[in-house]
Write an enzyme that holds these catalytic residues in place. Sequence first.
Site, PDB file in Angstrom:
ATOM      1  N   LYS A  66       8.144  34.412  36.313  1.00 54.56           N
ATOM      2  CA  LYS A  66       8.649  33.165  36.606  1.00 54.56           C
ATOM      3  C   LYS A  66       9.132  33.218  38.202  1.00 54.56           C
ATOM      4  O   LYS A  66       9.793  34.062  38.624  1.00 54.56           O
ATOM      5  CB  LYS A  66       9.643  32.517  35.747  1.00 54.56           C
ATOM      6  CG  LYS A  66      10.164  31.104  35.881  1.00 54.56           C
ATOM      7  CD  LYS A  66      11.200  30.543  34.921  1.00 54.56           C
ATOM      8  CE  LYS A  66      11.470  29.070  35.121  1.00 54.56           C
ATOM      9  NZ  LYS A  66      12.582  28.639  34.022  1.00 54.56           N
ATOM     10  N   SER A 141      11.533  23.949  32.110  1.00 48.86           N
ATOM     11  CA  SER A 141      11.076  24.520  33.486  1.00 48.86           C
ATOM     12  C   SER A 141      10.192  25.399  33.580  1.00 48.86           C
ATOM     13  O   SER A 141       9.441  25.495  34.518  1.00 48.86           O
ATOM     14  CB  SER A 141      12.272  24.639  34.372  1.00 48.86           C
ATOM     15  OG  SER A 141      13.105  25.926  33.813  1.00 48.86           O
ATOM     16  N   SER A 165      14.348  25.811  28.551  1.00 48.29           N
ATOM     17  CA  SER A 165      13.222  25.860  29.462  1.00 48.29           C
ATOM     18  C   SER A 165      12.186  27.007  29.010  1.00 48.29           C
ATOM     19  O   SER A 165      11.182  27.086  29.760  1.00 48.29           O
ATOM     20  CB  SER A 165      13.708  26.199  30.876  1.00 48.29           C
ATOM     21  OG  SER A 165      14.258  25.080  31.531  1.00 48.29           O
TER      22      SER A 165
END
Lengths: 458, 479, 95
Positions: A66, A141, A165
Site C-alpha cells: 500500500k 482505504s 480500511s
Amino acid sequence: MKIADKNTSAVSLVEKSLKRIEETKEYNIFTFIDNARALEKAKKIDEKIKRGEPVGRLAGVPFALKSNFLSKDRPANASAKILTDFPSPLNSTCAELLENEDAICVGCVNLDAFAHGSSTENSFFGPTLNSKDKSRVAGGSSGGSAVAVALDCVEFATGTDTGGSIRQPASFNGVYGIKPTYGATSRYGVVAMASSLDVIGFFAKTPSDLDLLMEICAKRDEKDLTSLPDFYAESPETFPKKKIGIIKDFMESEKLDPEIKSALEEKVASLKKKGFEIIELEMPTLKYALAAYYIIQPAEVASNLSRYDGIRYAFRSKNSKDLDSLFKNTRGEGFMPENKRRIMIGNFVLSSGFYDAYFLKAAKARTLIIREFNAAFEKVDCILSPTSPNPAFKLGEKVSDPVSMYLEDVMSVPVNLAGLPALAFPLGKSKSGLDLGAQLIGPRRSDKQLINLVKELN
Amino acid sequence: MTEKTEYEITIGIETHVQLKTKTKLFSEVDNDARGKEPNSCVSPIDYALPGMLPRLNGEAVKIAVRAGTAMNCKINPRSRFDRKHYFYPDSPKGYQITQFYSPIIGAGFITLPSGKKVRIEHAHLEGDAGKLSHFDDYSLVDLNRVDTPLIEIVSMPDIKSAAEARDYCKELWRIMTYADVTEGDLYNGNMRFDVNISLAPKGSKTLGTRAEIKNLNSFRSIERAVEYEYSRQKKLLDAGEKVIQETRGWSDATGKTTSQRSKEEAQDYRYMPEPDLPPLNLSEDFVKTEAKKCPALPADYREQFKTSVPAETLEVILDYPELARRLAEVESAASSGNAVEYTANLFASVLLAEENQSLLNDNLPSAAQLKELSEMKSKNELSSTAAKEVFLKLFETKHVNKSARELAKELNLIQENDSAALEKIVDKVLENPATKSAQADFKAGKEKVLGFLVGQVMKESRGKANPSAVQEILRKKLA
Amino acid sequence: MDITEKELEHLASLSNLSLSETEKTGLKKDLKNIISYISQLDELDVENVPPTYQVFEMENVWRDDEIKPMETSREDLLALTVESFDNQIKVPKVL
C-alpha cells in the site's frame, strides 16, 4: 500461494505478476511499478535456489505495498499530492520483514489519500475500480491492495486498517483481509493516520497465506513502543468454547443489505451444523462507536498531518512569498478535500472549549465500548458480523456526502476502538455478481484462532 | 493629583533545563551538538519523516525523578505524554511532545540561601525545539537541538524582588548541577528562564496583569530585566494605563525589554494525549532507587559547614560543585579543626581570585594534599605566602603525586622554627660589625631598627626563618 | 450546530490551510453535518467513566541511553527538502 523452487522460478512468478498488472491497468491499481528491481531480485533468488542455498519463506512471491508504506527508494506518496516526490530513504519494519523472506515487491498500490476514505475515490491518482464491476468502488482505504489481490496481480498485499480500511475493501472484492490486534504488527515506517487506531495487516487469497504473513510480521519491534511482545507463534490454535456471537443491532439494522443478511444467515446455519453454538448479543453502546470514532480519528489525523508543512520534504507550494503562505498554500494545495475536512474537524474537537465536550467524551465512550466487547467475550469465543452494511457501491455515489461515506464504517470501527483483531472473509456473491463479505471479531491476541476458524468455515 | 501608589511585585519563573543524557529524548542520536555541524545530530525521527515513532529515553525519566527529588517534589507515579501543536520551522512534527495533563514531577519547593522558600508548582519532561538563524531575505533551520530532553520547572508566584528572582534562578542552577541533572552551561543554553512579572498596589488581594520575559540565560540579565520591567509597569500604572499581557524579549545591549507577541492572539495548542508512547507508571522502588542517586546538594553543604566556614565564603565556593565536594573530603580527612576553614579560604580568596581562576581547569589538589598543607601552615612550618605558593603549585600536573610537604621541601619553603638553630644565626648576625650601630640604636630605644636586624637574620637564613620567632630572640639578646 | 464564517476562519488558521471560497462554502455545510452527527454522543452517559487513549496494557516502555548509528545520513535527509543551504534547510525569512 506459489513459492519459488526448483520447478517454479521466481522470475516466472514475477513476469506473470507484471503481465497481469499490465492487463489490469484500466482498474488504476498501482501508483508505482518496480519492474526492473523486481526482476533483478527474482534472478538473484533463482540463482540461490540453483546453488541450493537456503531462501526465505516467501521466496519469489510477488506482492504489493500500500502506498503509505515506506520502502527504500520507492515513492511513499500515500496517494496524496503533498507527499508526491518523496523517495523513501528507509524501510518500514513490515516491508523489511517481508523482503527479508525473499518476497518480491512489484510495486505500490492506490489508496484514499492518507487512507482517508472508504472507496479509494479520495486519491490524488483517481479511484481504483472494483474487481467485479468497473462502475463501482474498490472500497477503501486499501482499495488498491484488495483489487491487486482479487485480480491476481500479486499473491498478497499489505494494508492499513484504522476504521475498516482492510476489511471493507477485502469484502468488496472477495478476498481475505486481516486487521490484526492493535500492536501485533509494527507501525514503524507506515504513514500514520490515527495512531491509537492504526494497524498494519494483509490481503491474501487464503487464510493459510494470512497465517504465514502473520508468522513473519507479527513481531515486537523496538522501533514501535506500542508494539506488543511476540504472541502470535505461541498462541493457541483454536478457541475453547465453540460459541460464536452475532450482534443483534447489526443483523436487524434496516441499513443491512438483504443479500448480505441472508448470506450471513446461511453461514450461521452451517455453523450450527458444524456444532457451534450461536449466541445473540445485545451491544447497545456500539451504535455510538462511529460518532466516537469520528472524533478520535480526526483529532489524531489533524495532529499526525501537522508535519506536512513543505519545509523538510516532498511538496512545497510555489506560490509562497513568506513563511505563512508557504505553510498555508502547501497544505491548501497538497491535501485532498477529505484530508482537509478531517483536519478541520480534528482541530475543532481538540480546540479549547470543545476538548471536554468532544475528544474527552469520545475517549470515555471508547472505554464503554471496550467493556461491552469484554462482556461479550465472556459469553462467546468470537463475533460474526457484516463487514459493512452493503456491497460495493457506485463510483461517485457517496464521495460528495461525507456522513453517508462515514456510515460505511459503522460495523468496522468498533473493532479499531477496542484494538481487537478481525478477519474479513468472502461470503459468496450477490445475484448481480458483487462480492459479499463478513468479518470474524475476536478478543485481543486471538488472531491465530480467527484465521484457523475461518479455515474451518470453508 | 493623587499621591503615588506603592506597588508590590510578584514574580513566577518557568525554567527549561536541558538534561545531560547521551542521546535525545526520542531518538538514539548524540544529544551533545556543541561544536558539531548543523543538522549532523538529526535522526529520521527528529526530522519527522512520515511513519516515524518516538523512542523514549529511559535515562531522561530517571534524571527527572532525581531532579524532582532535589526540589523536594512529589514524584507522580502515573504520568504520560501529550502533544502541543504549533506550526514553526523549528518544530518538525508540527507539535512538541510534552506532559500537559499529567506531569511526572508534582509540587515541591526549593530554599534560597536567604532561607526563603519558593514553591514549585510542577515540572514536566518535554523535547526542545530546533534553531533558526535569520538573514536578509531568508532563514536557515538547524534541527540539531530538536528533542534534546528538557524538564520545564514551573515556580509558584512566590518571588518578590529582582534580587530574589536572581537568587532563585542561581539556586535552581546550583541544585540542577549538583544533582547531576544538567551540564549547567548557561552560555550554551543548558538552562533558560522565562520570568513572569506583575505589579499590584501593596496589600491588594488580586495580582496585576503579567508580562513574560522569555529566554533569559544569565543571572545578571534576570535581575536587570526584572528591575527594568518593574519601572516600566510602574510608569504605566502611575499614568493610569494598562499593562498588556504579552511576551517580551530582553536585550542586554539596550537594557530594555520589548514586546514580542501579544497574548491577545494567544495560540490554541490543542493538547492531545500522545498515542505513540505508553504511559509511565513508576513503582515506589524505582523512585527510591533513583532518588538515592542524588548527590549532596548546596543545602547539605550549608548544613555541613555551618560552624566551620563563614557563610559568605561558602556561598562563593558553592558556585563550584567540585570545590564543595573537595571541601567535604578535606573535612572527613582532617583531624585538626581549622583545615576546612583554611582550605575554604584558599579556595575563596586565592583560587577564585581573578588571576588564578584559570586553575579551575587544572587538577584540583587532593584532600590529603590540602589537609597536610593546612596543617603545615598551622604549625608555622609554612608562612602564609609560602603556603599559598605551594597551594597554587599543587594544581600543576607534574606535582599531582607529591605530598604537600614534598613539594614545600622541593620549593625550599619550610620555615626554620628550631630556636637553637635560629639563635646560632642570630648570634652570627649580631657578631657582624655591620650591625653593631643598629644594635646600639635599638638598645637606645630606637624600636624601628629591629626590622632591619630581623631582615638581616632572614637574609642569613635564606628566608626560611620564622620572623616572629627571630624577633623574640633578638629582643631577648639585646635586652 | 452552525459554523460561522469566523469559526471556519479560526479552524482554517489552526489547521494552517488556505481555502478557496467554494471550499469554504462546502466545508461549512460538511462540518455542520459531521458535527451534528458526532454530537450523538451527548445521549451517552459517561459520568465516572475513565477515558481510554490507547488500547494496550503496556507501561514504562523505554530504551537505554545509548547512541546508535542513524538509518539516514544528513545528506539523505537534506536531499528531501526543496531548498537547503550550508547544510541547513532554507525557508522564507521568519519575521
